[in-house]
Scaffold this active site. Structure first.
Site, PDB file in Angstrom:
ATOM      1  CD  GLU A 165      -5.468  -8.474  -0.394  1.00 34.35           C
ATOM      2  OE1 GLU A 165      -5.689  -7.462  -0.876  1.00 34.35           O
ATOM      3  OE2 GLU A 165      -6.049  -8.673   0.563  1.00 34.35           O
ATOM      4  CB  CYS A 172      -9.128  -5.308  -0.270  1.00 38.90           C
ATOM      5  SG  CYS A 172      -8.997  -7.084   0.087  1.00 38.90           S
ATOM      6  CB  SER A 211      -2.818   1.342   3.825  1.00 44.45           C
ATOM      7  OG  SER A 211      -1.729   1.136   4.741  1.00 44.45           O
TER       8      SER A 211
HETATM    9  P1  NDP Z   1      -2.818  -0.101   7.599  1.00 41.95           P
HETATM   10  O1  NDP Z   1      -2.301  -0.601   6.144  1.00 41.95           O
HETATM   11  O2  NDP Z   1      -1.957   0.912   8.255  1.00 41.95           O
HETATM   12  O3  NDP Z   1      -2.729  -1.504   8.760  1.00 41.95           O
HETATM   13  C1  NDP Z   1      -2.519  -2.754   8.095  1.00 41.95           C
HETATM   14  C2  NDP Z   1      -1.276  -3.244   9.037  1.00 41.95           C
HETATM   15  O4  NDP Z   1      -0.188  -2.883   8.618  1.00 41.95           O
HETATM   16  C3  NDP Z   1      -1.667  -3.191  10.390  1.00 41.95           C
HETATM   17  O5  NDP Z   1      -1.272  -4.468  10.882  1.00 41.95           O
HETATM   18  C4  NDP Z   1      -0.829  -2.092  10.719  1.00 41.95           C
HETATM   19  O6  NDP Z   1      -0.143  -2.128  12.163  1.00 41.95           O
HETATM   20  C5  NDP Z   1       0.407  -2.394   9.798  1.00 41.95           C
HETATM   21  N1  NDP Z   1       1.038  -1.135   9.329  1.00 41.95           N
HETATM   22  C6  NDP Z   1       0.843   0.021   9.451  1.00 41.95           C
HETATM   23  N2  NDP Z   1       2.074   0.815   9.182  1.00 41.95           N
HETATM   24  C7  NDP Z   1       2.959   0.190   8.726  1.00 41.95           C
HETATM   25  C8  NDP Z   1       4.361   0.362   8.423  1.00 41.95           C
HETATM   26  N3  NDP Z   1       4.798   1.559   8.149  1.00 41.95           N
HETATM   27  N4  NDP Z   1       5.186  -0.758   8.228  1.00 41.95           N
HETATM   28  C9  NDP Z   1       4.532  -1.967   8.502  1.00 41.95           C
HETATM   29  N5  NDP Z   1       3.280  -2.144   8.862  1.00 41.95           N
HETATM   30  C10 NDP Z   1       2.501  -1.211   8.924  1.00 41.95           C
HETATM   31  O7  NDP Z   1      -4.325  -0.015   7.330  1.00 41.95           O
HETATM   32  P2  NDP Z   1      -5.192   1.004   8.436  1.00 41.95           P
HETATM   33  O8  NDP Z   1      -5.761   0.058   9.295  1.00 41.95           O
HETATM   34  O9  NDP Z   1      -4.446   2.312   8.728  1.00 41.95           O
HETATM   35  O10 NDP Z   1      -6.147   1.418   7.232  1.00 41.95           O
HETATM   36  C11 NDP Z   1      -5.936   2.243   6.235  1.00 41.95           C
HETATM   37  C12 NDP Z   1      -6.521   1.870   4.844  1.00 41.95           C
HETATM   38  O11 NDP Z   1      -5.669   0.951   4.580  1.00 41.95           O
HETATM   39  C13 NDP Z   1      -7.876   1.430   4.962  1.00 41.95           C
HETATM   40  O12 NDP Z   1      -8.631   2.871   4.740  1.00 41.95           O
HETATM   41  C14 NDP Z   1      -7.789   0.944   3.441  1.00 41.95           C
HETATM   42  O13 NDP Z   1      -7.863   1.662   2.395  1.00 41.95           O
HETATM   43  C15 NDP Z   1      -6.514   0.151   3.462  1.00 41.95           C
HETATM   44  N6  NDP Z   1      -6.609  -1.282   4.171  1.00 41.95           N
HETATM   45  C16 NDP Z   1      -6.355  -2.108   3.403  1.00 41.95           C
HETATM   46  C17 NDP Z   1      -6.823  -3.790   3.623  1.00 41.95           C
HETATM   47  C18 NDP Z   1      -7.032  -4.705   2.685  1.00 41.95           C
HETATM   48  O14 NDP Z   1      -7.753  -5.538   2.944  1.00 41.95           O
HETATM   49  N7  NDP Z   1      -6.489  -4.544   1.616  1.00 41.95           N
HETATM   50  C19 NDP Z   1      -7.182  -3.983   5.158  1.00 41.95           C
HETATM   51  C20 NDP Z   1      -6.892  -2.882   5.932  1.00 41.95           C
HETATM   52  C21 NDP Z   1      -6.640  -1.481   5.339  1.00 41.95           C
HETATM   53  P3  NDP Z   1      -0.852  -0.941  13.116  1.00 41.95           P
HETATM   54  O15 NDP Z   1      -2.168  -1.549  13.252  1.00 41.95           O
HETATM   55  O16 NDP Z   1      -0.189  -1.198  14.265  1.00 41.95           O
HETATM   56  O17 NDP Z   1      -0.573   0.450  12.442  1.00 41.95           O
END
Ligand code: NDP
Length: 458
Positions: free
Chosen positions: A232, A266, A211
């Site tokens: 990304e 995405c 995200s």
């Molecule tokens: P996140 O961005 O929260 O998760 C993606 C990764 O980032 C996970 O490994 C997560 O760990 C980690 N993360 C979360 N917060 C932090 C932080 N503050 N610092 C460093 N790493 C972090 O996505 P979500 O799973 O919460 O999904 C939420 C939204 O994100 C979706 O609805 C979508 O819009 C977007 N998304 C986009 C993706 C893409 O392919 N571009 C893929 C997934 C989500 P942990 O799981 O431990 O929180």
């Protein structure tokens, strides 16, 4: 978020994991650094042989790995198998092409820069931290790991907390294939523990797929530490349909573009800009295609798409739909929360979406399409570019001049004409604006985490 496998089809918690302790993290970081010193001195041939062996393991274990993916995040078993074999193909691609992508270059005649010899080399930089999401638990990781390891870097994977068993499998895969212990490891930690890892001097760079919020926090930590980052992030990709398009083909592809991976991609199409001359025909075919989707058990071959990966993703998706409907959007399909266990959500179509509605600008990570009518190619481009994101796009037209117009003007990391946006090991992948920066895949991806070294001799 707890580190746990929760089956999204049933909502049942299958297994929980304790986060790694500071001592375990220290051991992993020290192991990565020690492995780097050995790995950086190996040849492309050696690393290629290990990479091919890792791909062979994935192929041999395809059925159980795919079942694990389906159990952890709910994609259909067919698409899970496709993802795992695509990952093996991506590994072989880099095993075969890394040496060519990173070959020494001679950009100018030595004499032009006052030298007797001059060259540019691509060398590894050390340990790279990869923060990865749950939506493609294997492919997202492999498209980082394969180029990183082939370049001679070591990798540490911090996977999403909802796919810990996939994370642990990937954390042992490369060592099982012959890579030195420590070359690629998994840390089990939650998102909040990432910034201190980036602060560690042994982490040289970081890549994140996820995200905008997570990307921003990783970029902040990387910037503070003067470390390279690649991001990304999300997208609100457009799907533009012009009058010359094959409408039946566009509608069928448009449905796939939105419901692939239960809408959790995405690069899924999210905003549909359809020319007014063909709007009604497209809407009819598209809505029929969305209504025909069979949502159910992802292990059943007859299922079109399974549940959303987590309860939170379903809540976020439904909130966006409810907000739009409350503010006057027309619901053409879906939009109702199903009864029963699991995080299922129907294929949903909205029309009459206006800028006051959250879904007009925000990324919806569920199977929800927004249809808009446009009067011209110019309007389609203007509205496509009126977005905070810029990941990719799909344009449907059989007019070459019109295709060229869109290719030149759409502000995004990709334009796919008469086809769905997809990722290929051979092509760069990434976005602009809030969709992130840097590129994965192809020669661009493998060079992101290298030291581009100029060598000049008098
Ligand atoms: P996140 O961005 O929260 O998760 C993606 C990764 O980032 C996970 O490994 C997560 O760990 C980690 N993360 C979360 N917060 C932090 C932080 N503050 N610092 C460093 N790493 C972090 O996505 P979500 O799973 O919460 O999904 C939420 C939204 O994100 C979706 O609805 C979508 O819009 C977007 N998304 C986009 C993706 C893409 O392919 N571009 C893929 C997934 C989500 P942990 O799981 O431990 O929180």
């Amino acid at each position: 978020m707890a580190i746990a496998t929760i089956n999204p089809t049933t909502g049942e918690t299958l297994e929980t994991f304790e986060p790694h302790t500071p001592e375990q993290l220290e051991e992993i970081l020290a192991g990565a650094e020690a492995a780097y010193r050995g790995l950086a001195d190996t040849t492309f041939e050696q690393r290629g042989a290990w990479m091919r062996a890792a791909a062979d393991i994935l192929d041999a274990e395809l059925d159980e790995v795919a079942a694990l993916v389906t159990t952890e995040m709910g994609k259909t078993i067919g698409t899970a198998k496709y993802e795992v074999s695509k990952s093996a193909r991506g590994m072989r691609w880099y095993a075969d092409h890394a040496a060519e992508y990173l070959a020494e270059e001679h950009p100018v005649a030595a004499g032009d820069v006052g030298a007797s010899a001059v060259s540019v080399r691509y060398q590894p930089i050390g340990t790279v931290l990869a923060v990865m999401p749950w939506n493609y638990p294997f492919w997202q990781v492999i498209r980082f790991a394969a180029p990183a390891l082939m370049a001679g870097n070591t990798g540490i994977l911090k996977h999403a907390s909802s796919v810990p068993q996939s994370a642990l499998y990937l954390g042992s895969l490369f060592e099982r294939a012959g890579f030195p212990a420590g070359a690629f490891q998994t840390v089990l930690v939650e998102g909040g523990a990432v910034a201190p890892l980036i602060d560690d001097r042994r982490i040289r760079a970081v890549t994140l797929t996820g995200s905008v919020g997570a990307g921003s926090s990783v970029a902040e930590a990387a910037g503070r530490n003067i470390k390279k980052s690649v991001l990304e992030l999300g997208g609100t990709d457009v799907f533009v349909v012009m009058p010359s398009a094959d409408i039946a083909a566009a509608a069928a592809a448009g449905v796939n573009a939105r419901v692939q991976n239960s809408g959790q991609s995405c690069i899924a199409a999210k905003r549909y800009y359809v020319h007014t001359d063909v709007y009604d025909a497209f809407e009819e075919a598209f809505v029929a295609g969305m209504r025909a989707q069979v949502v159910g058990d992802p292990f059943d071959e007859a299922t079109s798409f399974g549940p959303l990966a987590t309860e939170q993703v379903r809540r976020d998706t439904h909130e966006l739909v409810e907000d739009a409907v409350a503010k006057g959007a027309t619901l053409l399909a879906g939009g109702e929360l199903p009864e029963g266990p699991g995080w299922f959500y129907p294929a949903t179509v909205l029309r009459d979406v206006t800028p006051e509605m959250r879904i007009f600008r925000e990324e919806c990570f569920g199977p929800v399409a927004c249809l808009y009518r446009v009067a011209s190619a110019e309007e389609a481009v203007e509205r496509s570019n009126d977005s905070d994101f810029g990941l990719s796009s799909s344009v449907w037209t059989r007019d070459d001049e019109e295709a060229a117009f869109f290719q030149d003007r759409i502000e995004a990391g990709g334009v796919f004409v008469n086809g769905l946006t997809a990722s290929f090991p051979q092509l760069p992948f990434g976005g602009i604006k809030d969709s992130g920066y840097g590129r994965e895949l192809s020669a661009f991806g493998i060079r992101e985490f290298t030291n581009v070294k100029t060598v000049w001799r008098a």
